[in-house]
Design an enzyme around this catalytic site. Structure first.
Site, PDB file in Angstrom:
ATOM      1  N   ASP A 166       0.842  -1.207   0.000  1.00 13.04           N
ATOM      2  CA  ASP A 166       0.000   0.000   0.000  1.00 13.04           C
ATOM      3  C   ASP A 166       0.870   1.248   0.000  1.00 13.04           C
ATOM      4  O   ASP A 166       1.727   1.413   0.883  1.00 13.04           O
ATOM      5  CB  ASP A 166      -0.882   0.014   1.259  1.00 13.04           C
ATOM      6  CG  ASP A 166      -1.997  -1.008   1.199  1.00 13.04           C
ATOM      7  OD1 ASP A 166      -2.622  -1.134   0.128  1.00 13.04           O
ATOM      8  OD2 ASP A 166      -2.252  -1.684   2.222  1.00 13.04           O
TER       9      ASP A 166
ATOM     10  N   ASP B   9     -10.278  -5.681  -1.393  1.00 14.36           N
ATOM     11  CA  ASP B   9      -9.267  -5.152  -0.480  1.00 14.36           C
ATOM     12  C   ASP B   9      -9.922  -4.304   0.595  1.00 14.36           C
ATOM     13  O   ASP B   9     -10.541  -3.287   0.305  1.00 14.36           O
ATOM     14  CB  ASP B   9      -8.261  -4.315  -1.285  1.00 14.36           C
ATOM     15  CG  ASP B   9      -7.137  -3.741  -0.428  1.00 14.36           C
ATOM     16  OD1 ASP B   9      -6.907  -4.239   0.687  1.00 14.36           O
ATOM     17  OD2 ASP B   9      -6.472  -2.791  -0.906  1.00 14.36           O
TER      18      ASP B   9
END
Ligand code: DX5
Ligand code: ZN
Length: 217
Positions: A34, A166
């Site tokens: 991320d 996600d």
């Protein structure tokens, strides 16, 4: 269709990145990293510098939660999957050039409130679609069940696509997201907050297989 649990790593230093990777590397094939710029989302993480020379022997997908990802992607060389938010791209031409320059491949991500029409024009050119099941920015948030309708519709449109959910994935929500049609699931807290990460991956994988199986008989 490959069913995959993908650990998501949201960190602020290279040291933490390497530590997270080493904790899970024996249990998975792919790592989801991320990246946040404190503009597209209200949080920041490691950036381009820390993505250089990632440990070998694993696949990496980079989840770019940044404004104008076309200015970032080209700086990370390697065979990585760059998942950019459709809400954040300004020039798709520049993005295509940047992906080429990087030696990587392209995926698209979409926020919970973003409709599928937004990604329609790009679907042919992408290798994966990342459907956010939380508002991006932080780990440990609650799964938004309403996104399942979007996953279902996407799976109906594209029976063979790589579709990953996600955010807020745990053994219960993994079952629901995969039943809706996700064949990949990214998870941070449901793996890294557990003392036994191998067992955590195993449990998620079982839910994924069960949900996918229910869907496909
Ligand atoms: C959210 C990130 C996710 C997050 C997942 O902004 O894109 O990948 O790290 O964390 P969990 O699994 O804890 O919701
Ligand atoms: Zn992510």
């Amino acid at each position: 269709m490959a069913l995959e649990i993908i650990p998501a790593v949201l960190v602020k230093t290279k040291e933490e990145l390497l530590e997270h990777i080493s904790r899970v590397r024996n249990y998975v094939k792919t790592i989801h990293i991320d990246i946040m710029d404190n503009k597209f989302v209200p949080n920041f993480t490691i950036g381009v510098k820390e993505l250089q020379e990632l440990p070998s022997g694993l696949k990496y997908e980079i989840h770019w939660m940044v404004q104008r990802p076309e200015e970032w992607v080209g700086k990370v060389k390697g065979p990585y999957l760059h998942m950019v938010h459709v809400e954040a791209v300004e020039s798709w031409d520049n993005l295509a050039k940047a992906v080429k320059e990087s030696g990587g491949r392209l995926g698209v991500a979409l926020n919970p409130e973003t409709s599928l029409e937004k990604i329609n024009p790009y679907l042919k050119n992408v290798e994966k679609i990342l459907v956010m099941s939380v508002h991006p920015g932080f780990y440990g948030q609650k799964y938004i069940p309403e996104v399942e309708a979007k996953i279902r519709e996407l799976r109906r449109m594209l029976p063979k696509a790589e579709i990953e959910a996600d955010g807020g994935i745990n053994p219960e929500t993994a079952l629901r997201a995969s039943e809706a049609g996700a064949n990949g699931l990214a998870a941070a807290s449901a793996i890294f907050a557990k003392p036994d990460v191998g067992k955590a991956v195993e449990e998620l994988k079982n839910s994924l297989k069960r949900g996918w199986g229910e869907r496909h008989g």
